[in-house]
Design a protein around this motif. Structure first.
Motif, PDB file in Angstrom:
ATOM      1  N   MET A   5       0.829  -1.186   0.000  1.00 13.59           N
ATOM      2  CA  MET A   5       0.000   0.000   0.000  1.00 13.59           C
ATOM      3  C   MET A   5       0.879   1.258   0.000  1.00 13.59           C
ATOM      4  N   LEU A   6       0.318   2.321  -0.525  1.00 13.18           N
ATOM      5  CA  LEU A   6       0.986   3.613  -0.483  1.00 13.18           C
ATOM      6  C   LEU A   6       0.131   4.556   0.366  1.00 13.18           C
TER       7      LEU A   6
ATOM      8  N   HIS B  58      -9.075  -1.495   0.429  1.00 18.05           N
ATOM      9  CA  HIS B  58      -7.814  -0.858   0.828  1.00 18.05           C
ATOM     10  C   HIS B  58      -7.626   0.507   0.165  1.00 18.05           C
ATOM     11  N   GLU B  59      -8.646   1.009  -0.471  1.00 13.70           N
ATOM     12  CA  GLU B  59      -8.526   2.340  -1.055  1.00 13.70           C
ATOM     13  C   GLU B  59      -8.385   3.369   0.072  1.00 13.70           C
ATOM     14  N   ILE B  60      -7.435   4.270  -0.098  1.00 10.64           N
ATOM     15  CA  ILE B  60      -7.223   5.306   0.913  1.00 10.64           C
ATOM     16  C   ILE B  60      -7.776   6.609   0.366  1.00 10.64           C
TER      17      ILE B  60
ATOM     18  N   ASP C   3       5.693   4.291   1.050  1.00  2.66           N
ATOM     19  CA  ASP C   3       5.327   2.882   1.151  1.00  2.66           C
ATOM     20  C   ASP C   3       4.837   2.559   2.560  1.00  2.66           C
TER      21      ASP C   3
ATOM     22  N   LEU D 149      -5.291   5.162  12.807  1.00  2.00           N
ATOM     23  CA  LEU D 149      -4.036   5.840  13.125  1.00  2.00           C
ATOM     24  C   LEU D 149      -2.839   5.042  12.616  1.00  2.00           C
TER      25      LEU D 149
ATOM     26  N   PHE E 210       1.538   5.437  12.275  1.00  2.00           N
ATOM     27  CA  PHE E 210       2.701   6.188  12.771  1.00  2.00           C
ATOM     28  C   PHE E 210       3.838   6.047  11.777  1.00  2.00           C
TER      29      PHE E 210
END
Lengths: 981, 94
Positions: B1-2, B75-77, B12, B55, B57
């Motif tokens: 994922m990015l 998993h789409e952001i 990444d 959240l 980090f």
């Protein structure tokens, strides 16, 4: 041996000859050969035995979909089981062994399974090896594993390097067939960064296997020209021998590059394989299509293969499995194979076409409306029995049979993000669905464009669409554009022992049986019959199996659906997944500043968190670790010892509100801590459980140094940043980890001050009055080196911790040893450290174990009620504060000779010895050289008021039951006089 | 994922550590919160199939805590914010 089955032409280099061995026999081939084509050239049809029935098997395909011809490639530590001969490039000196046979490939004892096939049907294991359960591990499984199987491992460490790499591009093109090449050309000419990856060592896809022309040249020549042009372009990266194995989130693709698989061993320093992570803004999948077989009785004999494979072997590699072949087809493409073979001088016994209206031929006989009823030939095909359109039987003699049931687009990667393929009636095949991975386009045969022209054009179009290119596209080269229709023909009616999945030995009969026994979903069929679960993942078998399922269920194929395609597309060696993270590099360790000095002293090391720390320092004559540890403790308590405690986490906390911040994260108060003073602090989790402990030293009004335990350093830092950024974002405080910046040593023992006075510059007074217990400050040592001094003690002795910039750590340790000679200074390791902290009753990881509260630890009163801090509210919950709560105590054996073991449980001296009467447990235990016996720290119900009580300590694991006395946890100097001396 | 870091651009996901539900920012007010409020804050999380604010980090980066809105199914952001900004916008201060 000569290459008896070698034809003319082909894309091999006849100028040079390569020798290789298969099952101990010497053969020869040419550069450009695969192991499969070279074996065929030498007249070898039999290459393996099947998984379950040990049936003789040969090649089925000419590509990565191969289910049968798997071998153990190479020898010694490089032996690689289950390698597909169809993708293994030939190199000089290659050695290979057939698998799953004994004593030899031609005569295999376990072939008896084939006779027992009536009993070895779908679900055989589940039905047969049911009881007794204990037999699974010791009887059934070893037998099954030996009888049914694949290749075996070398059991030696892989000597090669595997790397991992990252790449980024505007466009990733997967597959270098006609569609992939025009897509790449289009993107390259538009100035985009393009990666073209192809699993083959020669780009071109099926253009290398056919006799199609493009413009006025052969397909293979056109490929050579285009690839040569692409190779000159700086914005194009060509990656042959690279399989894109999966489509992952956010345009990330996994790709396995076989850098050195085609040579005997990698060049020095070069990896065997590289696992790439390619981040692509856009992707075009041009993975082509895989021909599908037709199931018929005894369709698995060596010599029976996909028609397209016959064509590839003849055109690309100039080999044929036999001089006389037949073709069994339900579509026009099967006829193409017959024509190509005929032109190359191979005798076509007949083309058996299931269609009554099959096209005829003047070159060979075509049996329209016919089907293959059965075959014969023990170790290889000899006769094909044909049921003709009028029902009459006819026997054809031939050494090979090409089977063509149509083509399945390779949609696998379109489904890796939960997409589902769509059934297409015209092609009777699944095509990519609507729900593609973001950024992916599909072109060529993978998208159902089966003509050469269609592939070339769709590649160009897909690239233009993906990249948003405008303007007029250049003309697409001339190529055949025959329309393609495929009508379903999955299996010959009445067949039973007709193989669908040749690798896992699943037949039409097994699918019928599974259905009959109630396994109606495709996912259940797969798991019960093992259809499609072998290393080829059912590339040639899944659709046939589910088509039969659909027929039995009376449902259309799209309603039955497919199983889910998951990465990887083809098998990936574990070595490639591990990359360099092997052996000592699996989890790298960090070295302390005094590591090299400790190594010179012969220290024994232990891993603590990410660090390697000195555990103890044996000296001459010491044969047991206890001798070293006891000596280190005694000498420290008697005079002075030094221990490297650099690994404790150090967090620099600065800002005008630094004290307010620490007040939030520690349960005890920090606001009033004076500059130049240090305080012990306990951090709680928000749920009230102890998280970590350490000290905070106030070096200035707005500057603290916080220490954490070694193991929790990263976690505590992360937590502090969370508290600051997410909960109290406006507090004026900044945090940074300085663990690596400072080398820090504990100097402990009654002579510690005398030793330090020798190195601390005279401007700094460290007398007891000027620098009392818990003092801290910036000082200089050894004529001006900046240092920090903390008067804190983990050992219970008069002690200090002194920190210098890391690069001076080694020098400081050596200096302390020299200056300490007059005091008989001793270096001590983590064991002595542990013994002394147990003697002093200090909590460590064993006590801060994620289940204990401040109350349990005997620090309940430390939790300030005057302020809010993380965890303070939930630590007040009644359940955590009942009278019978566990409390930290010490335990000592009544009989000084007895052992104490950590993990042992405490029960009353006369009550029952069982779990129901458990009253507590020992967390830490050590032999105390100071007390001359073993001691332990424990948590005991209501332990605070039970000092002096005699209990039993029971540890069934170590077979121990002893009488112990409950005491204070502070065995040494409970009043703390030494600390303040 | 990015993860498209608001300050650093796409990074990444291996550079990040995942913590969980971003409701951890909503720490109860110690002056007014009930025992039930504290219990809910410490233990109760929604587990949606769909958009989820969580959240992360940036441990191997700039040490920012981020609030990432990620669809747990695809998993789409869809958004990435600095947790500090989110906390302030929710009235958190000192």
């Amino acid at each position: 041996m000569t290459q008896v089955n070698r034809l003319t032409g082909g894309q091999i280099d006849r100028e040079s000859t390569l020798s290789f061995r298969f099952d101990g026999k010497n053969f020869s081939g040419h550069p450009g050969d695969t192991l499969a084509s070279a074996l065929l050239a030498n007249g070898v049809r039999l290459m393996g035995r099947s998984f379950k029935y040990h049936r003789p098997r040969g090649l089925m395909s000419a590509g990565s979909e191969e289910p049968n011809a798997l071998v153990e490639l190479r020898s010694g530590a490089r032996r690689e089981p289950n390698t597909r001969t169809t993708t293994a490039e030939l190199f000089d000196g290659l050695t290979a062994r057939s698998q799953n046979r004994w004593p030899s490939l031609a005569f295999d004892v376990m072939a008896i399974n084939d006779r027992l096939s009536r009993f070895l049907t779908a679900g055989f294991y589940y039905k047969t090896f049911m009881w007794p359960a204990a037999f699974w591990e010791c009887v059934y499984e070893p037998i099954i594993r030996r009888a049914a199987g694949l290749g075996s491992l070398s059991m030696q460490a892989d000597p090669d390097i595997y790397d991992k790499g990252f790449q980024h591009c505007d466009l990733l093109v997967i597959g270098a067939g006609p569609a992939g090449l025009t897509a790449t050309l289009t993107a390259a000419h538009a100035g985009k960064q393009v990666i073209l990856a192809d699993e083959d060592f020669r780009m071109g896809g099926r253009l290398n296997s056919g006799r199609f022309t493009i413009d006025d040249m052969t397909g293979a020549d056109w490929v050579t020209k285009v690839v040569a042009e692409l190779a000159t372009l700086p914005n194009v990266r060509l990656m042959p021998r690279t399989t894109v194995i999966g489509a992952f989130d956010h345009g990330i693709y996994g790709a396995l590059e076989r850098v050195s698989d085609h040579i005997a061993e990698p060049a020095p320093g070069k990896p065997r394989q590289i696992l790439w992570r390619i981040t692509a803004a856009k992707t075009i999948l041009c993975a082509g299509a895989t021909e599908r077989p037709i199931a018929f009785e005894n369709n698995d004999r060596p010599g029976i293969m996909l028609a397209s494979a016959l064509r590839s072997y003849a055109n690309r590699w100039a080999v044929t499995p036999a001089k006389k072949v037949s073709i069994f087809t339900n579509n026009d493409d099967g006829h193409r194979t017959a024509q190509d073979l005929h032109r190359l001088g191979i005798k076509i016994a007949a083309v058996i076409d299931t269609r009554p209206d099959a096209p005829g031929s003047t070159d060979y006989e075509v049996l329209a409306g016919a089907e293959v009823a059965n075959t014969t030939g023990r170790l290889g095909l000899t006769f094909v029995e044909v049921r003709q359109s009028d029902g009459s039987m006819r026997t054809l003699e031939c050494g090979a049979l090409g089977v063509s049931g149509g083509w399945n687009p390779n949609v696998h990667l379109t489904c890796h993000q939960r997409g589902r393929p769509l059934w297409n009636e015209t092609l009777s095949a699944f095509l990519p669905g609507e729900d593609l991975p973001p950024g992916m386009h599909v072109a060529g045969a993978a998208d159902g464009q089966f003509s050469t022209h269609g592939a070339l054009k769709s590649g160009q179009q897909a690239a233009r669409r993906a990249l948003g290119l405008r303007g007029r596209p250049p003309a697409v080269p001339e190529a055949e554009d025959a329309p393609v229709t495929q009508t379903p023909f999955w299996y010959v009616a009445g067949c039973e022992r007709a193989w669908l999945d040749q690798q896992n030995d699943v037949t039409v009969k097994d699918v019928k049986l599974s259905h009959q026994e109630g396994f109606r979903s495709v996912e259940h069929l797969k798991r019960y019959s093992t259809l499609g679960m072998a290393t080829d993942q059912g590339k040639t078998s899944n659709l046939g199996g589910l088509a039969i399922m659909a027929e039995l269920a009376g449902k259309p194929i799209p309603e039955v659906g497919t199983t889910i395609y998951r990465p990887p597309y083809t098998p990936v060696p574990i070595g490639a997944l591990a990359g360099r993270s092997r052996g000592k590099n699996f989890k790298p360790v960090r070295l302390t500043p005094s590591h090299h000095w400790a190594k010179e002293r012969g220290a024994v090391f232990v891993e603590v968190g990410n660090w390697l720390r000195a555990q103890w320092f044996p000296i001459n004559g010491e044969t047991h670790w206890r001798q070293s540890v006891d000596r280190e403790v005694r000498q420290t308590r008697a005079s002075v010892g030094v221990c490297d405690c650099t690994t404790l986490g150090k967090i620099d906390v600065q800002g005008t509100e630094a004290a307010d911040f620490l007040n939030k994260v520690y349960c005890n108060g920090f606001a009033k801590l004076a500059v130049g003073k240090t305080r012990y602090g306990l951090m709680l989790r928000e749920d009230g459980i102890a998280m970590d402990d350490g000290t905070a030293a106030r070096l200035a009004e707005d500057h603290f140094v916080v220490t954490t335990t070694t193991a929790n350093a990263a976690k505590v830092y992360q937590h502090l940043e969370f508290v600051h950024q997410c909960l109290f974002p406006d507090l004026d405080v900044q945090l940074i980890s300085t663990t690596e910046a400072w080398a820090q040593y504990a100097v402990a023992g009654p002579n510690s001050r005398r030793l330090l006075k020798k190195i601390v510059d005279p401007a700094f007074d460290i007398s007891n009055d000027a620098f009392p217990f818990m003092a801290c400050g910036n000082i200089t040592i050894c004529n001006g080196l900046r240092a920090r001094l903390f008067r804190i003690s983990f050992s219970g002795e008069l002690a200090y911790e002194i920190a210098v910039p890391s690069r001076y750590g080694d020098a400081l340790m050596r200096r302390l040893m020299v200056e300490g000679e007059e005091f008989d200074v001793v270096p001590y390791g983590t064991e002595a450290l542990g013994v002394m902290r147990i003697e002093k009753g200090h909590a460590a990881g064993n006590e801060l174990n994620g289940t204990t509260t401040a109350l349990n630890l005997g620090m309940g009163r430390m939790v300030s009620k005057k302020k809010d801090s993380i965890g303070s509210k939930l630590s007040e919950r009644p359940g955590l504060n009942e009278a019978e709560a566990l409390m930290a105590v010490g335990v000592q054996p009544k009989n000084a000779e007895d052992k104490i073991t950590a993990g042992g449980h405490l029960v009353s001296a006369d009550g029952p010895l069982d779990a129901a009467h458990d009253q507590g447990y020992v967390t830490s235990a050590a032999h105390s050289p100071t007390l001359g016996k073993m001691i332990g720290l424990a948590f005991l119900r209501n332990g605070g008021s039970r000092h002096g009580e005699v209990m039993r300590l029971a540890s069934p694991v170590t077979d121990l039951t002893v009488e112990v006395e409950i005491t204070s946890a502070h065995f040494v100097d409970p009043e703390g006089e030494r600390l303040r001396a | 994922m990015l993860i498209n870091h608001p300050l650093l651009g796409p990074r990444d996901s291996s550079e990040f550590i995942y913590l969980g539900d971003a409701t951890l920012i909503d720490r109860p007010d110690p002056e007014t919160a009930s025992a039930q409020d504290w219990h809910d804050y410490a233990y109760l999380r929604d587990n949606p199939a769909g958009p989820h604010r969580e959240l992360w980090f940036h441990e191997a980066g700039d040490r920012s805590w981020l609030v990432v809105t990620r669809n747990t199914v695809t998993h789409e952001i869809t958004s990435v914010e600095l947790a500090r900004d989110v906390a302030r916008s929710q009235g958190r201060s000192k």
